[in-house]
Enzyme design. Structure first.
Site, PDB file in Angstrom:
ATOM      1  N   ASP A 159      16.563  13.511  79.047  1.00  0.00           N
ATOM      2  CA  ASP A 159      15.420  13.503  78.154  1.00  0.00           C
ATOM      3  C   ASP A 159      14.191  13.446  79.075  1.00  0.00           C
ATOM      4  O   ASP A 159      14.294  13.040  80.236  1.00  0.00           O
ATOM      5  CB  ASP A 159      15.504  12.251  77.266  1.00  0.00           C
ATOM      6  CG  ASP A 159      14.262  12.066  76.430  1.00  0.00           C
ATOM      7  OD1 ASP A 159      13.803  13.044  75.824  1.00  0.00           O
ATOM      8  OD2 ASP A 159      13.740  10.927  76.401  1.00  0.00           O
ATOM      9  N   ASP A 162      10.378  12.490  78.049  1.00  0.00           N
ATOM     10  CA  ASP A 162       9.461  11.375  77.811  1.00  0.00           C
ATOM     11  C   ASP A 162      10.213  10.049  77.782  1.00  0.00           C
ATOM     12  O   ASP A 162      11.102   9.848  76.952  1.00  0.00           O
ATOM     13  CB  ASP A 162       8.745  11.554  76.456  1.00  0.00           C
ATOM     14  CG  ASP A 162       7.895  12.820  76.408  1.00  0.00           C
ATOM     15  OD1 ASP A 162       7.132  13.035  77.370  1.00  0.00           O
ATOM     16  OD2 ASP A 162       7.990  13.571  75.427  1.00  0.00           O
ATOM     17  N   GLY A 182      11.516  10.568  70.579  1.00  0.00           N
ATOM     18  CA  GLY A 182      12.573  11.571  70.391  1.00  0.00           C
ATOM     19  C   GLY A 182      12.427  12.381  69.112  1.00  0.00           C
ATOM     20  O   GLY A 182      13.164  13.335  68.886  1.00  0.00           O
ATOM     21  N   ARG A 241       7.203  16.557  66.456  1.00  0.00           N
ATOM     22  CA  ARG A 241       5.799  16.329  66.110  1.00  0.00           C
ATOM     23  C   ARG A 241       5.603  16.195  64.594  1.00  0.00           C
ATOM     24  O   ARG A 241       4.969  15.255  64.116  1.00  0.00           O
ATOM     25  CB  ARG A 241       4.957  17.494  66.641  1.00  0.00           C
ATOM     26  CG  ARG A 241       3.484  17.189  66.714  1.00  0.00           C
ATOM     27  CD  ARG A 241       2.731  18.377  67.283  1.00  0.00           C
ATOM     28  NE  ARG A 241       3.277  18.815  68.566  1.00  0.00           N
ATOM     29  CZ  ARG A 241       3.048  20.007  69.124  1.00  0.00           C
ATOM     30  NH1 ARG A 241       2.277  20.878  68.507  1.00  0.00           N
ATOM     31  NH2 ARG A 241       3.583  20.335  70.284  1.00  0.00           N
ATOM     32  N   SER A 271      10.148  17.815  72.992  1.00  0.00           N
ATOM     33  CA  SER A 271       8.726  18.156  73.140  1.00  0.00           C
ATOM     34  C   SER A 271       8.472  19.634  73.419  1.00  0.00           C
ATOM     35  O   SER A 271       9.104  20.240  74.283  1.00  0.00           O
ATOM     36  CB  SER A 271       8.123  17.339  74.280  1.00  0.00           C
ATOM     37  OG  SER A 271       6.797  17.753  74.507  1.00  0.00           O
ATOM     38  N   ASP A 275      16.229   7.485  76.502  1.00  0.00           N
ATOM     39  CA  ASP A 275      15.586   6.182  76.259  1.00  0.00           C
ATOM     40  C   ASP A 275      15.451   5.887  74.761  1.00  0.00           C
ATOM     41  O   ASP A 275      15.063   4.792  74.390  1.00  0.00           O
ATOM     42  CB  ASP A 275      14.188   6.127  76.899  1.00  0.00           C
ATOM     43  CG  ASP A 275      13.193   6.984  76.146  1.00  0.00           C
ATOM     44  OD1 ASP A 275      13.499   8.163  75.891  1.00  0.00           O
ATOM     45  OD2 ASP A 275      12.118   6.477  75.785  1.00  0.00           O
TER      46      ASP A 275
END
Ligand code: BG6
Ligand code: MG
Length: 216
Positions: free
Chosen positions: A9, A11, A46, A49, A116, A170
């Protein structure tokens, strides 16, 4: 070696953009007088948007059209991207870079699996443009985590079967996505604290030990 690919992942694993997401969403929420704090921001990890916006709008008194929602999401992204321009190679820690290099040296394929749509931009900012063997991100998926799509695509991009992949996440939703993809999950941060991984690690450097243990 048992594992052939590691899917990271972005971010919260490779770099930290949480605060920028928070500040950009906060500005949008404030403009509509919607209560928004870091706790709600944690729920956006995760999540895509548009789904993030829906979570923020749970506390909005009123209704918005699809066009209005799209405008708000675009507004947030403009602000977010302004913050991202502040990022540089200083936002890539030695720990992360050394771990990536060590894993690659062991012959593992390295991929990104992120929700993202700004993945390419962020990788460029932190000096990892072109580093990964494959990048699966918000621009090549139709369903976001906990759906496994982003990780399954990453695995197919590097031509590795899911059972030979480890996902590093995360977010609890991301750890679930990894498991639903049929992959093992090394959890860091929030997901590690929640015990959502097969390995719940404190530091990304532990990945090297994990793949070494699996060699024996
Ligand atoms: C994820 C973040 O990586 O990307 C989420 O954890 C974010 O918080 C999602 O909503 C989508 O990001 P972007 O950059 O496409 O708006
Ligand atoms: Mg994350």
């Amino acid at each position: 070696m048992k594992y052939k690919a590691i899917i990271f992942d972005l971010d919260g694993v490779i770099c930290y953009t949480d605060e920028y997401h928070y500040l950009a969403w906060k500005s949008v929420a404030d403009s509509l007088s919607i209560p928004f704090d870091r706790e709600i921001n944690n729920r956006l990890r995760g999540v895509s948007r548009m789904e993030s916006l829906e979570i923020i709008l749970e506390k909005f008194n009123g209704t918005l059209s699809t066009v209005e929602k799209e405008e708000l999401a675009a507004q947030k992204n403009e602000l977010y991207k302004q913050y991202l321009t502040k990022m540089s190679t200083k936002d890539l820690s030695d720990e992360v870079k050394n771990t990536l290099d060590a894993l690659r040296k062991k012959g593992l394929l390295l991929a990104i699996g992120s929700s993202s749509k700004n993945t390419g931009f962020i990788l460029n900012q932190i000096g990892l443009n072109g580093y990964f063997d494959a990048v699966s991100d918000g621009s090549n998926i139709t369903r976001s985590k906990p759906d496994p799509e982003v990780f399954l695509k990453a695995a197919s991009f590097v031509s590795v079967e899911p059972e030979y992949c480890i996902v590093v996440e995360d977010a609890v939703s991301g750890a679930e996505a990894g498991h639903r993809a049929g992959m093992k999950v090394a959890a860091v941060g929030d997901a590690s604290n929640a015990g959502a991984g097969d390995w719940n690690i404190k530091n990304i450097t532990e990945l090297v030990r994990i793949v070494e243990d699996e060699e024996s």
